[in-house]
Structures are given as C-alpha cells and as structure tokens.
Design an enzyme around this catalytic site. Sequence first.
Site, PDB file in Angstrom:
ATOM      1  N   TYR A 152       1.478   5.042  -2.592  1.00 58.68           N
ATOM      2  CA  TYR A 152       1.698   6.446  -2.249  1.00 58.68           C
ATOM      3  C   TYR A 152       3.105   6.903  -2.607  1.00 58.68           C
ATOM      4  CZ  TYR A 152      -2.848   6.551  -0.150  1.00 58.68           C
ATOM      5  OH  TYR A 152      -4.197   6.484   0.034  1.00 58.68           O
ATOM      6  N   HIS A 154      -9.642   0.634 -11.172  1.00 60.15           N
ATOM      7  CA  HIS A 154      -9.232   1.625 -10.161  1.00 60.15           C
ATOM      8  C   HIS A 154      -7.774   2.023 -10.337  1.00 60.15           C
ATOM      9  CE1 HIS A 154      -8.230   3.352  -6.237  1.00 60.15           C
ATOM     10  NE2 HIS A 154      -7.413   2.344  -5.986  1.00 60.15           N
ATOM     11  N   PHE A 155      -6.900   1.031 -10.452  1.00 59.02           N
ATOM     12  CA  PHE A 155      -5.500   1.461 -10.445  1.00 59.02           C
ATOM     13  C   PHE A 155      -5.018   1.938 -11.810  1.00 59.02           C
ATOM     14  CE2 PHE A 155      -4.553  -3.258 -10.448  1.00 59.02           C
ATOM     15  CZ  PHE A 155      -3.784  -3.318 -11.597  1.00 59.02           C
ATOM     16  N   HIS A 156      -5.808   1.684 -12.852  1.00 63.42           N
ATOM     17  CA  HIS A 156      -5.418   2.327 -14.110  1.00 63.42           C
ATOM     18  C   HIS A 156      -5.828   3.799 -14.126  1.00 63.42           C
ATOM     19  CE1 HIS A 156      -4.277  -1.649 -15.441  1.00 63.42           C
ATOM     20  NE2 HIS A 156      -3.582  -1.039 -16.397  1.00 63.42           N
ATOM     21  N   HIS A 187       0.816  -1.189   0.000  1.00 61.44           N
ATOM     22  CA  HIS A 187       0.000   0.000   0.000  1.00 61.44           C
ATOM     23  C   HIS A 187       0.864   1.260   0.000  1.00 61.44           C
ATOM     24  CE1 HIS A 187      -3.151   2.765   0.025  1.00 61.44           C
ATOM     25  NE2 HIS A 187      -2.443   3.436   0.910  1.00 61.44           N
ATOM     26  N   ARG A 212     -10.410 -10.333 -12.124  1.00 61.69           N
ATOM     27  CA  ARG A 212      -9.154  -9.741 -12.576  1.00 61.69           C
ATOM     28  C   ARG A 212      -8.121 -10.852 -12.676  1.00 61.69           C
ATOM     29  NH1 ARG A 212      -6.100  -6.775  -7.481  1.00 61.69           N
ATOM     30  NH2 ARG A 212      -4.527  -6.573  -9.088  1.00 61.69           N
ATOM     31  N   ARG A 213      -6.969 -10.545 -13.262  1.00 60.78           N
ATOM     32  CA  ARG A 213      -5.849 -11.475 -13.328  1.00 60.78           C
ATOM     33  C   ARG A 213      -6.262 -12.828 -13.865  1.00 60.78           C
ATOM     34  NH1 ARG A 213      -2.392 -10.491  -7.827  1.00 60.78           N
ATOM     35  NH2 ARG A 213      -1.142  -8.926  -8.863  1.00 60.78           N
TER      36      ARG A 213
HETATM   37 FE1  HAS Z   1      -5.961   2.140  -4.379  1.00 61.35          FE
HETATM   38  C1  HAS Z   1      -6.208  -1.300  -4.710  1.00 61.35           C
HETATM   39  C2  HAS Z   1      -8.056   2.051  -1.673  1.00 61.35           C
HETATM   40  C3  HAS Z   1      -5.558   5.537  -3.915  1.00 61.35           C
HETATM   41  C4  HAS Z   1      -3.281   2.088  -6.522  1.00 61.35           C
HETATM   42  N1  HAS Z   1      -4.965   0.669  -5.438  1.00 61.35           N
HETATM   43  C5  HAS Z   1      -5.230  -0.670  -5.452  1.00 61.35           C
HETATM   44  C6  HAS Z   1      -4.307  -1.342  -6.332  1.00 61.35           C
HETATM   45  C7  HAS Z   1      -3.450  -0.382  -6.813  1.00 61.35           C
HETATM   46  C8  HAS Z   1      -3.882   0.881  -6.245  1.00 61.35           C
HETATM   47  C9  HAS Z   1      -2.264  -0.597  -7.742  1.00 61.35           C
HETATM   48  O1  HAS Z   1      -9.096  -0.081   0.267  1.00 61.35           O
HETATM   49  C10 HAS Z   1      -4.320  -2.825  -6.668  1.00 61.35           C
HETATM   50  C11 HAS Z   1      -3.311  -3.620  -5.919  1.00 61.35           C
HETATM   51  C12 HAS Z   1      -3.408  -5.068  -6.349  1.00 61.35           C
HETATM   52  O2  HAS Z   1      -2.748  -5.426  -7.345  1.00 61.35           O
HETATM   53  O3  HAS Z   1      -4.166  -5.831  -5.744  1.00 61.35           O
HETATM   54  N2  HAS Z   1      -6.724   3.534  -3.073  1.00 61.35           N
HETATM   55  C13 HAS Z   1      -7.569   3.287  -2.058  1.00 61.35           C
HETATM   56  C14 HAS Z   1      -7.896   4.537  -1.372  1.00 61.35           C
HETATM   57  C15 HAS Z   1      -7.201   5.538  -2.032  1.00 61.35           C
HETATM   58  C16 HAS Z   1      -6.447   4.878  -3.077  1.00 61.35           C
HETATM   59  C17 HAS Z   1      -8.802   4.714  -0.197  1.00 61.35           C
HETATM   60  N3  HAS Z   1      -4.688   3.532  -5.093  1.00 61.35           N
HETATM   61  C18 HAS Z   1      -4.678   4.877  -4.769  1.00 61.35           C
HETATM   62  C19 HAS Z   1      -3.586   5.527  -5.449  1.00 61.35           C
HETATM   63  C20 HAS Z   1      -2.943   4.550  -6.187  1.00 61.35           C
HETATM   64  C21 HAS Z   1      -3.650   3.314  -5.948  1.00 61.35           C
HETATM   65  C22 HAS Z   1      -3.253   6.999  -5.323  1.00 61.35           C
HETATM   66  C23 HAS Z   1      -1.766   4.617  -7.069  1.00 61.35           C
HETATM   67  C24 HAS Z   1      -1.081   5.685  -7.344  1.00 61.35           C
HETATM   68  N4  HAS Z   1      -6.971   0.657  -3.418  1.00 61.35           N
HETATM   69  C25 HAS Z   1      -7.724   0.829  -2.298  1.00 61.35           C
HETATM   70  C26 HAS Z   1      -8.167  -0.485  -1.811  1.00 61.35           C
HETATM   71  C27 HAS Z   1      -7.634  -1.441  -2.676  1.00 61.35           C
HETATM   72  C28 HAS Z   1      -6.886  -0.691  -3.664  1.00 61.35           C
HETATM   73  C29 HAS Z   1      -8.992  -0.787  -0.645  1.00 61.35           C
HETATM   74  C30 HAS Z   1      -7.780  -2.963  -2.588  1.00 61.35           C
HETATM   75  C31 HAS Z   1      -8.893  -3.450  -3.406  1.00 61.35           C
HETATM   76  C32 HAS Z   1      -8.984  -4.950  -3.347  1.00 61.35           C
HETATM   77  O4  HAS Z   1      -9.996  -5.459  -2.840  1.00 61.35           O
HETATM   78  O5  HAS Z   1      -8.063  -5.646  -3.798  1.00 61.35           O
HETATM   79  C33 HAS Z   1      -7.191   7.012  -1.630  1.00 61.35           C
HETATM   80  O6  HAS Z   1      -5.866   7.430  -1.396  1.00 61.35           O
HETATM   81  C34 HAS Z   1      -7.824   7.925  -2.621  1.00 61.35           C
HETATM   82  C35 HAS Z   1      -7.941   9.344  -2.085  1.00 61.35           C
HETATM   83  C36 HAS Z   1      -8.154  10.317  -3.193  1.00 61.35           C
HETATM   84  C37 HAS Z   1      -9.087  11.276  -3.232  1.00 61.35           C
HETATM   85  C38 HAS Z   1      -9.173  12.174  -4.444  1.00 61.35           C
HETATM   86  C39 HAS Z   1      -8.710  13.612  -4.190  1.00 61.35           C
HETATM   87  C40 HAS Z   1      -8.716  14.372  -5.478  1.00 61.35           C
HETATM   88  C41 HAS Z   1      -7.721  15.183  -5.923  1.00 61.35           C
HETATM   89  C42 HAS Z   1      -7.835  15.808  -7.299  1.00 61.35           C
HETATM   90  C43 HAS Z   1      -8.236  17.251  -7.269  1.00 61.35           C
HETATM   91  C44 HAS Z   1      -8.559  17.708  -8.659  1.00 61.35           C
HETATM   92  C45 HAS Z   1      -8.387  18.956  -9.142  1.00 61.35           C
HETATM   93  C46 HAS Z   1      -8.768  19.260 -10.553  1.00 61.35           C
HETATM   94  C47 HAS Z   1      -7.853  20.066  -8.329  1.00 61.35           C
HETATM   95  C48 HAS Z   1     -10.054  11.478  -2.129  1.00 61.35           C
HETATM   96  C49 HAS Z   1      -6.506  15.478  -5.097  1.00 61.35           C
HETATM   97  C50 HAS Z   1     -10.173  19.843 -10.552  1.00 61.35           C
HETATM   98  C51 HAS Z   1     -10.657  20.165 -11.902  1.00 61.35           C
HETATM   99  C52 HAS Z   1     -11.905  20.011 -12.326  1.00 61.35           C
HETATM  100  C53 HAS Z   1     -12.272  20.391 -13.723  1.00 61.35           C
HETATM  101  C54 HAS Z   1     -13.005  19.439 -11.496  1.00 61.35           C
HETATM  102 CU    CU Z   2      -3.900   0.304  -0.731  1.00 55.70          CU
END
Ligand code: HAS
Ligand code: CU
Length: 550
Positions: free
Chosen positions: A228, A375-377, A224, A440-441
């Site tokens: 990050y 999700h991760f793509h 995890h 998946r996979r």
């Molecule tokens: Fe995830 C699975 C939960 C973020 C990558 N994640 C994965 C896997 C990968 C991955 C590679 O809880 C698969 C691993 C595998 O092979 O099994 N993930 C989260 C949560 C977040 C999260 C809670 N993941 C990421 C990030 C990754 C990433 C970042 C890579 C870089 N993820 C999970 C969970 C799994 C998981 C479970 C396991 C699933 C399973 O069952 O296997 C959080 O960090 C996300 C928080 C983000 C936000 C968004 C904030 C928005 C921002 C943008 C602002 C936009 C602007 C533009 C300013 C709350 C900062 C505005 C403009 C306009 C025009 C509107």
């Molecule tokens: Cu994670």
Amino acid sequence: MNNQLISRVNKQDARVAMAHMYVAFLALAIGGLMGLLQVFVRSGKYELPGNIGYYQVLTVHGVMLGLVLTTFFIMGFQYAAVSRTAGAFSAKQRTSAWIGFWLMTLGTAMAAVMILLNEATVLYTFYAPLQAHWIFYLGLTFVVVGSWLVGFAQVSRYVQWRKAHKGEPSPLLTFMAVVNSVMWFVATIGVASEVLLQLLPWSLGLIERVDVLITRTLFWYFGHALVYFWLLPAYMAWYAIVPKIIGGRIFSDSLARLSFMLFLLFSIPVGFHHQLTEPGISAFWKFLQVILTFMVIIPSLMTAFSMFAMFEMRGRELGGKGLFGWFRKLPWGDARFLVPFIGMVAFIPAGAGGIINASHQMNQVVHNTIWVTGHFHLTVATTVLLTFFGIAYWLIPHLTGRVLTPQMNTLAIVQAFTWAFGMTIMSGAMHWVGLLGAPRRSSFSTYGDAAQAMEWIPYQIAQAVGGTILFLGIILVLIIFANLAWFAPKGDEEFPVAEVAEQAEKTPMVLENWKIWMTVLVALILIAYTIPVMDIVNGGPLGSKGFKLW
Ligand code: HAS
Ligand code: CU
C-alpha cells in the site's frame, strides 16, 4: 486555497526530488533487464551464461524493482508534492532529506554489490532461513533509515504548515504524503526489528539460530503495508492530480482523506494473509486478519467510485450526453491522463485477484503458484507503475525546467499500450498456469518429464513473449525519461494540482486529529498480533542456523 499561491516546486527542493528520480529509473533499467532474463530461462529455451544463477537474477529483479525503484520514486514524488502544496522546505528539513537520500543510495549500493557477488541470493523478501551476507542486511537497514529521514522532512513540513494555518485543513497532497509516510514509519518498525534483532546478529554469527516464523511474521507485518506504500502515491495522483489534467475537479476532499485514513488503519494488521498456509499460527488469528483484509478493500472501492464520479462530472461538463456519452469526451490524447487511466483499468482484475488471494480457502489453491506473481504484476507493475510513468511525464520536466513535447506525448501513449499488451499476455499466462499448479519462484524444470510440468511449458513460452514486449516498453520509457531529463526543449511544465468541486462539503477537521487515528491504529495492531506472536515465541522450536542454497 493555497494552491494558487505556490505554483511550483522550489528550485532546491526540485534537486532533491530529481536525485531520487535518477536512482529510480536506473533501478528500472537494471531490474527490467533481469526480468527479461527470467522469462527466457523459464521458457526452457535459454540458459544463463557463466555462473549466473536464476535465483540471483530473481533477487536483483525483486530488490531493484520492488524495493529500490518504488522507494526512491515515492520519496522523490512525495517530497516534490509537499514542496508544491505546502511550500518550500526549510534548510534543516532539506538537509535531512539529502542525508536520507545519500543513506538510501549507499544502502542500495551495498545490497546490490552483495547480490552481484552472489552473497545474498535470498529474494526480495529476504526472511530466514535463507541467510545472506551481513553487508546486505546492513545495506537494507540504511535504505530504511534513509527513507525515514526523507519522510521526517515531509512530516516536519506538514507540522510547520499546520502551526501557521490553525484551524484549516492542510493541502490535500501534503496530507496524503504524510499519511503514507506515517504508514511507512509504523510498517518499517517490523522489518527494522527483524533485521536488527534477528538477521543481522545471526549473519554476523553473534547468535546461532533465529526463529523462522518470527522473521516471516515481522516481514509480512511490514510486507503487506509495503504494497500500500506503493499504491497510495498512485492514489494521490488519481485523486488530486488527474482531475486537474482533465480540466475537472476533485469529487470530494473529505472522501479522499477518509480513504487514506482507512488505508493507514487497515494496511498493517493484515500481514497474515501472506501466511495463510503457515503452520504455527492458529486459524482464529488468520481469520481475524482476513476480515481486516476485507476492510482494507473498502477504501479502494471508495476510490473507484470517486474516479467514476469525477470522470462523469467532467465528461458531462464537456457536453457528453446519455448514459455513457461523457466517457468519449475525456482527453484521450493526453498521456498524463491516459497512462494512469490504463493503470486504473488494470486495477479492476488486479483487485479481484487480490480478493481471491485473501479468501482463506481459495488461497490454498493459488498460494506459492505463479498466479501470485501474475497478481502483483498487475497491481504494482501495471496499476502503480503506469501511474508513476504518468506522473513522471509532467514531474520530470517540471523539475528539470523542460517540457513534454507532442512527440514524447505520443511515444508515452505507445509505451503504455505496449505495456498493457505485454502485461496482458504475461500476467494472463501466469494467472492461468498458476491455476494449473505451476510454482512461483522456481527456475525451469521438467520435473522428470512429469505430465503436469509439460502442460505448463506453452504458458511459460507465452510469459516469455509477454515479457519481451514489456522489455520493449522499458526501453521506450527510458528514452522518454532521458529526453525529459536532459534533451527536451527548455520550458515550464506545470505541476497540476486540482481544486475541490464546489458542491463538495467542507472537510471535517477530525480527519487530521492524529491522536484518534494513531490510537485506533496501535489498538488494531496489538489486537491482531499480540497473542499470535506470544504463541510463536512460547511454542517455537530451536530455530534455524540458516541455509545458503545457491
Ligand atoms: Fe496483493 C500477494 C491480497 C492489492 C501486491 N500482493 C501480493 C504480492 C504482492 C502484492 C507484491 O490476501 C506478493 C508478495 C509475495 O512476494 O509473496 N492484494 C490483496 C488484496 C488487495 C491487494 C485483497 N497487492 C495489492 C496491491 C499491490 C499488491 C495494490 C501492490 C501495489 N495479495 C493479496 C494476498 C496475497 C497478495 C492475500 C498473498 C498471496 C499468497 O498466497 O502468497 C486489495 O487491496 C485489492 C483491492 C482493489 C480493488 C480494485 C478497485 C478498483 C479501482 C480501479 C477503478 C477503475 C477505474 C477505471 C475508475 C477492489 C480503484 C474504470 C474504467 C473503465 C473503462 C472500466
Ligand atoms: Cu498483502
């Protein structure tokens, strides 16, 4: 501040950073091609030639893109950022980085050869019970140890800077690079102990069995934080570089530092959210780590807030009126801004998907389905990668003494839209068909012509269409990379570093008091992991002798 004093990366440091970039983009080319083969196979319309297996291709894809591209790009970028903002590295520090680079490259080659020989078809997560050749595990060890050496160089440069500037807050980008390196050290202890104490002796036949749950737990303790480790360099660019590109200022230096510290604290004790369906870990500890997972969402929300504030401040400065008038004033034609911006937009649905994954009950629906791949793509392969591309468009010419021409700028914008379009189709189809239960996979199968599997096929064809468009995007970015590395006109491309907005408060020094933060971090890790790991060790069965299913 010291930003004006040093305006570019030292020449010798530039060579170190550039070496990392070559490997990173080579990994992108190889890994991207594998991705194309995968979506073809899963459409059901294509079979791999010869004896090449789907899972072998999938392993190359995950290792090249998830582990090699990211680690090399990040270490190269951070190294350049520290040299740019804290000043040139000492000869000793630079040697450490070079040794690290070559060790990582050697390790990558070892792992790659074993995968190509079909001796390590264990996917990029490589935990037991699938068993790879020991050279594969040794190669990965070299990659990790090598990255430590490049990371140590950065930390050592930071310590040196602080000694010379007592009582001053360190340059923001250097501080951020150091936080990410420290997070990487603490996280990789998990995967290093998994490999050294379990997988390596087991594959060498020194021990007969390993406890599968321990290998998975150690992997996700690391895994995890790994995601990050990918995200934070993108945030470095958003906080400290994009404001300069758009002619604005950093909204708040303290807020940026605080969000990075929160990432350091909460990125590691949350690995169980990848193991929510795992027997052998009691519900209470899963619950606790789900709460900590929700804590680590906060610094991302803080980042979203800062980005909006920074954009609005700049847009209004340029004369934007009304509620949204500022939005139109941003420099939309500048790829160095627009490409990462598209990445930011993608992070809104991507983050929402993450919150769904982390919610224990909903995880039962999506876990092990291709929803997670969707999700991760969006996260790593869009938000992070597009930001990395946006960085590359000024960093590569800065390092090679060339410039980004208007033609390349336009091509970069075309590239980003191609990517966003292809990814919307591919990731959208993955999310949707994941909800319909598609695993998946797994290679293409009609599961004995089961009705449900038939329902999945149109989405899998959509994945192939999206994936093909993405592959075009990879060709475009490789053309731009080659241009910036070898062919673009000579010149002096800027390494942009933003200043802090005037009304921002003075940065509190407590954010650089590592004793406090490291104590909290270690305490959180011990609380989240000690008892569940003791339970696993005490209650475990004999362990697995290992499988080679390919
Ligand atoms: Fe995830 C699975 C939960 C973020 C990558 N994640 C994965 C896997 C990968 C991955 C590679 O809880 C698969 C691993 C595998 O092979 O099994 N993930 C989260 C949560 C977040 C999260 C809670 N993941 C990421 C990030 C990754 C990433 C970042 C890579 C870089 N993820 C999970 C969970 C799994 C998981 C479970 C396991 C699933 C399973 O069952 O296997 C959080 O960090 C996300 C928080 C983000 C936000 C968004 C904030 C928005 C921002 C943008 C602002 C936009 C602007 C533009 C300013 C709350 C900062 C505005 C403009 C306009 C025009 C509107
Ligand atoms: Cu994670």
